[in-house]
Enzyme design. Sequence first.
Site, short mmCIF file in Angstrom:
data_model
loop_
_atom_site.label_atom_id
_atom_site.label_comp_id
_atom_site.label_asym_id
_atom_site.label_seq_id
_atom_site.Cartn_x
_atom_site.Cartn_y
_atom_site.Cartn_z
N GLY A 168 4.46 1.32 -1.80
CA GLY A 168 4.49 1.59 -3.33
C GLY A 168 3.03 2.04 -4.05
O GLY A 168 2.10 2.35 -3.19
N ASP A 169 3.14 2.06 -5.28
CA ASP A 169 1.98 2.64 -6.14
C ASP A 169 1.69 1.47 -7.05
O ASP A 169 2.52 0.84 -7.84
CB ASP A 169 2.44 3.82 -6.76
CG ASP A 169 1.17 4.29 -7.92
OD1 ASP A 169 0.35 3.55 -7.88
OD2 ASP A 169 1.68 5.40 -8.38
N PHE A 170 0.46 0.78 -7.11
CA PHE A 170 0.15 -0.17 -7.85
C PHE A 170 0.09 0.18 -9.46
O PHE A 170 -0.21 -0.79 -10.12
CB PHE A 170 -1.22 -0.85 -7.35
CG PHE A 170 -2.49 -0.14 -7.09
CD1 PHE A 170 -2.73 0.92 -8.01
CD2 PHE A 170 -3.08 -0.55 -6.03
CE1 PHE A 170 -3.89 1.54 -7.63
CE2 PHE A 170 -4.40 0.44 -5.69
CZ PHE A 170 -4.63 1.34 -6.81
N ASP A 184 0.85 -1.24 -0.09
CA ASP A 184 -0.16 -0.02 0.11
C ASP A 184 1.04 1.24 0.05
O ASP A 184 2.22 0.94 0.07
CB ASP A 184 -0.75 0.15 1.28
CG ASP A 184 -2.28 0.71 0.76
OD1 ASP A 184 -2.42 1.76 0.26
OD2 ASP A 184 -3.43 -0.01 1.31
N HIS A 218 -13.16 -1.20 -7.96
CA HIS A 218 -14.24 -0.46 -8.00
C HIS A 218 -14.02 1.25 -7.87
O HIS A 218 -14.95 1.91 -8.54
CB HIS A 218 -15.49 -0.67 -7.14
CG HIS A 218 -15.20 -0.38 -5.85
ND1 HIS A 218 -16.27 -0.38 -4.83
CD2 HIS A 218 -13.95 -0.13 -5.11
CE1 HIS A 218 -15.65 0.02 -3.65
NE2 HIS A 218 -14.47 0.43 -3.69
#
Length: 334
Positions: free
Chosen positions: A223-225, A197, A243
Site C-alpha cells: 500500500g501507500d502510506f 510497503d 527524512h
Amino acid sequence: MPHSDDLLWGAVGDISRFAALLTMAELGLADHLADGPLDTAELAGRAGAHAPSLRRVLRELAAMGVVKVAGPDAYDLTEKGMALRSDAPGSVRSSIRMLGEESFWYAMGTLPATVRDGSSAFVKRYGHLYGHLAANPGPSSLFDDYMTARAIPFTEGLAKRYRFPAGATMVDVAGGKGHILATVLHANPHMRGILFDLEHVADHARRTLADEGLSDRAEVVAGDFFAGVPAGGDVYLLASVLHNWDDEDALKILGNVRDAMNPDGRVLVLEVVLPDSEEPHLGKDIDMRMLAIFNGGTERSHDEYAALLGRAGLALTEVVELGSGANLIEAVRR
C-alpha cells in the site's frame, strides 16, 4: 588541525578517489583478488577491463591502501580492501555502486543547480526517487542492497538497545526487504510483525521473511502510506522514512500512523539526528544527498523532530542512541 587549504584540496581529490573505488566495486576487483594476488593482465581479463586503464586505477587504489603491490605489475587485497568483497560482512561494495549509479551521480553533480532554484535537478530529470526505482530494476536492486547494508549497524542497535513490549505487533512502515523486521522478530520471539510497503517491494519482503523462517509470525501488506497504514499495531517503525519528505508530507505519514495505532501504541522514528553544533557529522553528509535527490527531503535535529511529532499529535518520550550516528526516537499519543 589541518590547514584549510588541506581540507579543501582533500575534498577536490575525493572525487578521484571515489571514482577509483567505484571502478573497483563495479568491476568486482575485490572478488577477483579474494584468492590471492594477480598480475594486471590476468585481473583485467577476469574483470573484463582494459589492462592499461586498469593499471592506472590500481595505482590509485594502492595509494589509498585498499590494494597493495605484490610483485612486478601484480596486486593483492589489503585488509581494508576486504570490505569491498561481495561476501564480506558489512560489505561496502553495494553502497559505493549505488552512490555511483548514473542517476545518483547526476544528482550530486547538479547540486549547484538544485540550490540555485530550490528544486531538485534529479527530480526534474528522473521524477521522484521511488517512482524511478520502481520503473528501473537495475538501480532498484542496487538501492535495496545499499539500504540493507546501511541498515545493518542500525538494526543491530535497535534489536539490542530498545525494549519492545512483550507480545507486541510491530508494523514496519516502508520496511523494504524486511531485514529490520526479521532482526527484531528474531530478538523478540513473542512479537509479531507486519511489513508495509509498495507493491513492487512486497514480493522481496515476502521472500526475505520466508527465508528467515518468519512467515508464521509476519505478514506483508502492500500500500501507500499517504493513503493509510495497517491498523491495530502496538509499535510503528519508520526507519529512514521521514527524512525523505518535507514537513507537510511527513505530517501526513505520522498522522496516518497515529490514527492507525492502538491507543497505547508507540511510534519509533529511526533516523540520523543532526547535532546542534558545527562539528562534522554523518547526518550533514546525508543531508546533501537528501537535498540533491528529493524536493523537500531533509535531515532534522532533535528539536525539529520534537516539533514535528508535536504537530502530528505525538509526544517525544525517549531517544536511544543506536550507534553509527543513528538514533531511535520514541513517541506516543499526546
